[in-house]
Design an enzyme around this catalytic site. Structure first.
Site, mmCIF file in Angstrom:
data_model
loop_
_atom_site.group_PDB
_atom_site.id
_atom_site.type_symbol
_atom_site.label_atom_id
_atom_site.label_comp_id
_atom_site.label_asym_id
_atom_site.label_seq_id
_atom_site.Cartn_x
_atom_site.Cartn_y
_atom_site.Cartn_z
ATOM 1 N N ASP A 33 0.830 -1.207 0.000
ATOM 2 C CA ASP A 33 0.000 0.000 0.000
ATOM 3 C C ASP A 33 0.866 1.259 0.000
ATOM 4 O OD1 ASP A 33 -2.328 1.448 0.027
ATOM 5 O OD2 ASP A 33 -2.671 1.253 2.179
ATOM 6 N N ASN A 81 -9.634 -2.525 -7.668
ATOM 7 C CA ASN A 81 -8.733 -1.652 -8.424
ATOM 8 C C ASN A 81 -9.180 -1.445 -9.868
ATOM 9 O OD1 ASN A 81 -5.753 -2.901 -6.737
ATOM 10 N ND2 ASN A 81 -7.086 -1.192 -6.215
#
Length: 315
Positions: A33, A81
């Site tokens: 991340d 995503n």
């Protein structure tokens, strides 16, 4: 001068952490991340952040192999995503193709016999990414010394849902009786090849959640979780070692709890159960503080202490 001093401090801290670590988890899972936020902080576009993150990934793979980790799973692209702008995703897909080919051809991958596998709904990915995945898997399929799982188009809940549907279909077809359903039936349907239970999840960039990552293999195994603040491209070896230390502390706490429970229950157990309880206490005795630690002879004789009192087990 300031940078040189910081490097010296970081190096000393890494050595200290290395000395404190006595073992390694078998399976580490990482949520990579902060790539885009790192890029923004540097005044770059998202693509540069992902490329910098890919360099960190290569270092983490080496660190895992150095300390004896046997399996590494990387959360690289989730099903959510796909909602990102097409330009961002296309650049990421190009980078994935490049890195998959690089990994599959790298001498260090073959020298260390790294098996590369993709997990997730890879059929949802562009054809060029699917081809790159197939190439990497084909080139490393026969290796078994280290497993590198790359989670692509991955969603933990969707995998569990698909596995459940598969079990329901077999029951409806008469190929499986409901009372015969076991853990192995679910695991066989989650992925083409089995994953080890996850021992440690690492998430950088300040978020303290596991984001639906490997729920069956991590939550079911009560995996340790290490959260830290650096963005993934900034993730250092010291951060990695701190994560390993978190795992060790979690394991030590688990062993201590097991020993204390077994010790406390000894007085309430019947004779057939005493041997197993004594075995547990004996196995984990060293994890207890010295004041709580019984001697082996006391266990055999039926004498032990819990809290402030001393008891004898009736034979």
């Amino acid at each position: 001068m300031k940078r040189w001093f910081r490097q010296r401090v970081d190096s000393a801290y890494e050595r200290l952490l290395s000395r404190e670590i006595s073992g390694a988890p078998t399976h580490v899972a990482v949520i990579q991340d902060g790539n885009r936020r790192y890029a923004r902080s540097q005044g770059d576009d998202a693509h540069e952040g992902h490329r910098a993150g890919a360099e960190t990934t290569e270092r983490v793979l080496e660190w895992c192999q150095d300390i004896g980790v046997e399996e590494l799973t990387l959360y690289t692209f989730s099903t959510e995503n796909f909602d990102r702008p097409d330009g961002q995703n296309e650049a990421l897909f190009d980078l994935l193709c490049e890195k998959l080919h690089d990994f599959a051809d790298a001498d260090r991958v073959h020298d260390n016999e790294v098996c590369i596998r993709a997990i997730g709904e890879t059929d949802l990915l562009p054809g060029r990414v699917q081809d790159a995945v197939a190439y990497a898997e084909r080139r490393t399929r026969h290796y078994d010394q280290f497993v590198l799982n790359i989670a692509l188009a991955y969603g933990g809940r969707s995998r569990l849902l698909e596995a459940t549907r598969g079990v329901a279909a077999d029951v409806e077809a008469g190929d499986l009786e409901p009372e015969d359903i076991d853990i192995e039936d679910i695991e066989r349907r989650l992925y083409d090849r089995p994953l080890r239970d996850v021992d440690l999840i690492i998430r950088p960039a300040g978020e303290e959640r596991t984001s639906n990552f490997l729920p069956w293999h991590a939550n079911g195994n009560e995996a340790a979780v290490f959260f830290c603040t650096p963005y993934w491209p900034e993730f250092s070896k010291a951060d990695f070692l701190r994560g390993i230390r978190t795992y060790e502390h979690r394991q030590e706490s688990w062993r201590r709890t097991r020993a204390r429970r077994a010790l406390a229950l000894l007085g309430a157990l019947s004779e057939p159960e005493l041997a197993e309880a004594r075995s547990i206490v004996d196995r984990f005795r060293d994890s207890l503080p010295s004041a709580e630690r019984p001697e082996s002879g006391d266990l055999e004789a039926g004498e032990f202490e819990t809290g402030d009192s001393s008891r004898r087990i009736a034979d």
